[in-house]
Design a protein around this motif. Structure first.
Motif, mmCIF file in Angstrom:
data_model
loop_
_atom_site.group_PDB
_atom_site.id
_atom_site.type_symbol
_atom_site.label_atom_id
_atom_site.label_comp_id
_atom_site.label_asym_id
_atom_site.label_seq_id
_atom_site.Cartn_x
_atom_site.Cartn_y
_atom_site.Cartn_z
ATOM 1 N N GLU A 43 -73.019 -16.642 -21.045
ATOM 2 C CA GLU A 43 -72.731 -17.487 -22.209
ATOM 3 C C GLU A 43 -71.348 -18.114 -22.097
ATOM 4 O OE1 GLU A 43 -73.316 -15.031 -25.596
ATOM 5 O OE2 GLU A 43 -75.518 -15.024 -25.432
ATOM 6 N N ARG A 44 -70.405 -17.405 -21.483
ATOM 7 C CA ARG A 44 -69.073 -17.988 -21.274
ATOM 8 C C ARG A 44 -69.128 -19.147 -20.283
ATOM 9 N NH1 ARG A 44 -64.838 -13.335 -19.958
ATOM 10 N NH2 ARG A 44 -63.546 -15.211 -19.689
ATOM 11 N N LEU A 45 -70.096 -19.104 -19.372
ATOM 12 C CA LEU A 45 -70.233 -20.181 -18.383
ATOM 13 C C LEU A 45 -70.990 -21.389 -18.936
ATOM 14 C CD1 LEU A 45 -71.138 -18.134 -15.165
ATOM 15 C CD2 LEU A 45 -68.958 -19.216 -15.705
ATOM 16 N N ALA A 46 -71.457 -21.307 -20.173
ATOM 17 C CA ALA A 46 -72.261 -22.393 -20.746
ATOM 18 C C ALA A 46 -71.586 -23.764 -20.671
ATOM 19 C CB ALA A 46 -72.635 -22.053 -22.188
ATOM 20 N N MET A 106 -71.092 -16.411 -3.066
ATOM 21 C CA MET A 106 -70.250 -15.767 -4.080
ATOM 22 C C MET A 106 -69.192 -16.779 -4.521
ATOM 23 S SD MET A 106 -69.809 -12.058 -2.175
ATOM 24 C CE MET A 106 -69.041 -11.299 -3.593
ATOM 25 N N ILE A 107 -69.186 -17.099 -5.795
ATOM 26 C CA ILE A 107 -68.241 -18.088 -6.340
ATOM 27 C C ILE A 107 -67.263 -17.367 -7.258
ATOM 28 C CG2 ILE A 107 -67.965 -20.225 -7.636
ATOM 29 C CD1 ILE A 107 -71.391 -19.373 -6.308
ATOM 30 N N MET A 108 -66.003 -17.306 -6.842
ATOM 31 C CA MET A 108 -64.950 -16.704 -7.651
ATOM 32 C C MET A 108 -64.334 -17.776 -8.548
ATOM 33 S SD MET A 108 -62.883 -14.256 -8.600
ATOM 34 C CE MET A 108 -62.949 -12.914 -7.406
ATOM 35 N N ILE A 109 -64.503 -17.609 -9.852
ATOM 36 C CA ILE A 109 -63.974 -18.565 -10.832
ATOM 37 C C ILE A 109 -62.731 -17.945 -11.453
ATOM 38 C CG2 ILE A 109 -64.490 -19.922 -12.892
ATOM 39 C CD1 ILE A 109 -67.457 -19.589 -12.228
ATOM 40 N N SER A 110 -61.574 -18.539 -11.177
ATOM 41 C CA SER A 110 -60.296 -17.999 -11.652
ATOM 42 C C SER A 110 -59.820 -18.749 -12.889
ATOM 43 C CB SER A 110 -59.231 -18.100 -10.546
ATOM 44 O OG SER A 110 -59.652 -17.406 -9.381
ATOM 45 N N CYS A 111 -59.027 -18.062 -13.686
ATOM 46 C CA CYS A 111 -58.528 -18.631 -14.940
ATOM 47 C C CYS A 111 -57.515 -19.743 -14.685
ATOM 48 C CB CYS A 111 -57.898 -17.530 -15.785
ATOM 49 S SG CYS A 111 -56.974 -18.120 -17.219
ATOM 50 N N ASN A 112 -57.736 -20.873 -15.324
ATOM 51 C CA ASN A 112 -56.775 -21.973 -15.347
ATOM 52 C C ASN A 112 -56.972 -22.708 -16.669
ATOM 53 O OD1 ASN A 112 -55.161 -24.217 -15.024
ATOM 54 N ND2 ASN A 112 -55.791 -24.617 -12.925
ATOM 55 N N LYS A 113 -56.040 -22.506 -17.590
ATOM 56 C CA LYS A 113 -56.184 -23.060 -18.929
ATOM 57 C C LYS A 113 -56.085 -24.579 -18.969
ATOM 58 C CE LYS A 113 -54.362 -18.927 -21.182
ATOM 59 N NZ LYS A 113 -53.330 -18.378 -22.108
ATOM 60 N N LYS A 114 -55.592 -25.200 -17.897
ATOM 61 C CA LYS A 114 -55.357 -26.641 -17.906
ATOM 62 C C LYS A 114 -56.578 -27.459 -17.498
ATOM 63 C CE LYS A 114 -50.431 -26.098 -16.853
ATOM 64 N NZ LYS A 114 -49.324 -26.468 -15.921
ATOM 65 N N THR A 115 -57.652 -26.823 -17.061
ATOM 66 C CA THR A 115 -58.809 -27.588 -16.593
ATOM 67 C C THR A 115 -60.100 -26.867 -16.952
ATOM 68 O OG1 THR A 115 -59.902 -28.528 -14.640
ATOM 69 C CG2 THR A 115 -58.697 -26.477 -14.332
ATOM 70 N N LEU A 116 -61.134 -27.640 -17.236
ATOM 71 C CA LEU A 116 -62.444 -27.038 -17.479
ATOM 72 C C LEU A 116 -63.039 -26.554 -16.169
ATOM 73 C CD1 LEU A 116 -64.812 -26.338 -19.321
ATOM 74 C CD2 LEU A 116 -65.650 -28.673 -19.041
ATOM 75 N N ALA A 117 -62.913 -27.354 -15.116
ATOM 76 C CA ALA A 117 -63.407 -26.950 -13.797
ATOM 77 C C ALA A 117 -62.799 -27.864 -12.746
ATOM 78 C CB ALA A 117 -64.927 -27.023 -13.744
ATOM 79 N N SER A 118 -62.272 -27.266 -11.663
ATOM 80 C CA SER A 118 -61.675 -28.062 -10.591
ATOM 81 C C SER A 118 -61.443 -27.187 -9.366
ATOM 82 C CB SER A 118 -60.341 -28.675 -11.043
ATOM 83 O OG SER A 118 -59.391 -27.656 -11.317
ATOM 84 N N ASP A 119 -61.050 -27.864 -8.254
ATOM 85 C CA ASP A 119 -60.623 -27.199 -7.018
ATOM 86 C C ASP A 119 -61.702 -26.294 -6.415
ATOM 87 O OD1 ASP A 119 -58.165 -28.437 -7.336
ATOM 88 O OD2 ASP A 119 -57.302 -26.755 -8.422
ATOM 89 N N MET A 132 -62.978 -21.510 -7.345
ATOM 90 C CA MET A 132 -62.692 -22.668 -8.186
ATOM 91 C C MET A 132 -61.918 -22.197 -9.410
ATOM 92 S SD MET A 132 -66.428 -23.369 -9.958
ATOM 93 C CE MET A 132 -65.740 -24.581 -11.091
ATOM 94 N N ASP A 133 -61.316 -23.144 -10.107
ATOM 95 C CA ASP A 133 -60.536 -22.849 -11.310
ATOM 96 C C ASP A 133 -61.278 -23.342 -12.540
ATOM 97 O OD1 ASP A 133 -58.540 -21.821 -9.734
ATOM 98 O OD2 ASP A 133 -57.371 -23.674 -9.689
ATOM 99 N N SER A 134 -61.151 -22.580 -13.621
ATOM 100 C CA SER A 134 -61.788 -23.000 -14.872
ATOM 101 C C SER A 134 -61.174 -22.242 -16.043
ATOM 102 C CB SER A 134 -63.297 -22.754 -14.839
ATOM 103 O OG SER A 134 -63.884 -23.076 -16.086
ATOM 104 N N SER A 135 -61.118 -22.911 -17.165
ATOM 105 C CA SER A 135 -60.593 -22.279 -18.380
ATOM 106 C C SER A 135 -61.575 -21.282 -18.978
ATOM 107 C CB SER A 135 -60.252 -23.353 -19.420
ATOM 108 O OG SER A 135 -61.400 -24.135 -19.723
ATOM 109 N N VAL A 136 -62.865 -21.358 -18.601
ATOM 110 C CA VAL A 136 -63.840 -20.428 -19.177
ATOM 111 C C VAL A 136 -63.599 -19.004 -18.697
ATOM 112 C CG1 VAL A 136 -65.590 -22.236 -19.374
ATOM 113 C CG2 VAL A 136 -65.535 -20.809 -17.320
#
Length: 263
Positions: free
Chosen positions: A39-42, A126-139, A159-163
């Motif tokens: 649900e957080r990845l929605a 395996m996709i590691m999604i790391s916290c980045n408050k400045k972007t919804l999704a990037s890198d 990749m980076d994402s605020s979720v």
């Protein structure tokens, strides 16, 4: 008859399409924690990403199928640019997901089997999604492909994402609540008193301020108290002009006229 059959076919196709647009957790029973992470990845659902490494191009869709692939369940594919060969790395109908404090790990399994590596087991992304408050999704990029083991090989992406960032809960302290209540009450007092003085009493200018006389007197008292407490030396009195009275005149010396008497 034909209309009913057509409706059934459309319903089946719609159900398959809807199922293909969602990550399906592997295992017989999904846990509440896994569902919460999905649900957080929605906000990222069906977003498409692409990265190139050496002679390969990788395409990735969050809980959706990659366009132009072999199946609607193909969530991450590898395309050999020179030969246009597509290899399915992971499928969304075999999804594993878990998270930590500031990261989410999304795993697509059931990819195409290796030809000779890793005991010919299915590929896994395996996709590691790391916290980045400045972007919804990037890198989005590939980090490593582990294929030198006999089993449990994988492709690792990041990749980076605020979720993936932890939810920040705002808690007001008792002091903050009291300050807010006090500020609201003061605002009501000033605005309400101003309106009453202006439209009911008919005051003008500074007289519109509620209880202006009381506040002036209070200000004077505060000023006097501050003057009394904070002044380190006594106030020097100013010299004032005073009229000269009889009481301020010194006694004149008595005049002796004995020398005027005849001898």
């Amino acid at each position: 008859m034909y209309v009913r059959l057509l409706c059934v076919c459309l319903a089946v196709v719609s159900a398959i399409a809807a199922d293909a647009d969602n990550c399906k957790l592997n295992g017989d029973q999904e846990s509440a924690s896994e569902r919460a992470v999905l649900e957080r990845l929605a906000p990222l659902k069906n977003m498409r990403f692409e990265t190139t490494h050496e002679e390969y191009t990788y395409k990735f869709v969050v809980c959706g199928g990659v366009n132009g692939s072999k199946s609607t369940y193909d969530g991450l594919i590898q395309n050999k640019t020179a030969k246009s060969e597509i290899t399915v790395v992971g499928r969304i109908n075999d999804t594993t997901v878990f998270n930590g404090t500031d990261w989410i790990m999304l795993i697509y399994g059931s990819g195409e089997q290796y030809d000779s590596h890793c005991g010919k087991e299915p590929r896994k992304a395996m996709i590691m999604i790391s916290c980045n408050k400045k972007t919804l999704a990037s890198d989005f990029m590939i980090v490593h492909e582990e294929r030198d083991k006999s089993k449990e090989c994988f492709y690792l992406f990041e990749m980076d994402s605020s979720v993936a960032c932890p939810v920040e809960e705002s808690h007001l302290s008792v002091g903050s609540i009291l300050l807010i209540v006090f500020a609201v009450l003061v605002g009501i007092y000033i605005i309400g008193g101003f309106l009453y003085q202006r439209f009911v009493v008919g005051a003008k200018g500074m007289e519109q301020f509620p209880n202006i006389t009381m506040w002036k007197e209070l200000g004077n008292l505060v000023a006097d108290g501050c003057d009394f407490v904070c002044r380190s030396q006594p106030r020097s009195s100013e010299t004032a002009y005073r009229g000269v009275g009889d009481d301020q005149l010194g006694e004149e010396p008595e005049e002796r006229d004995d020398h005027l008497l005849p001898m």
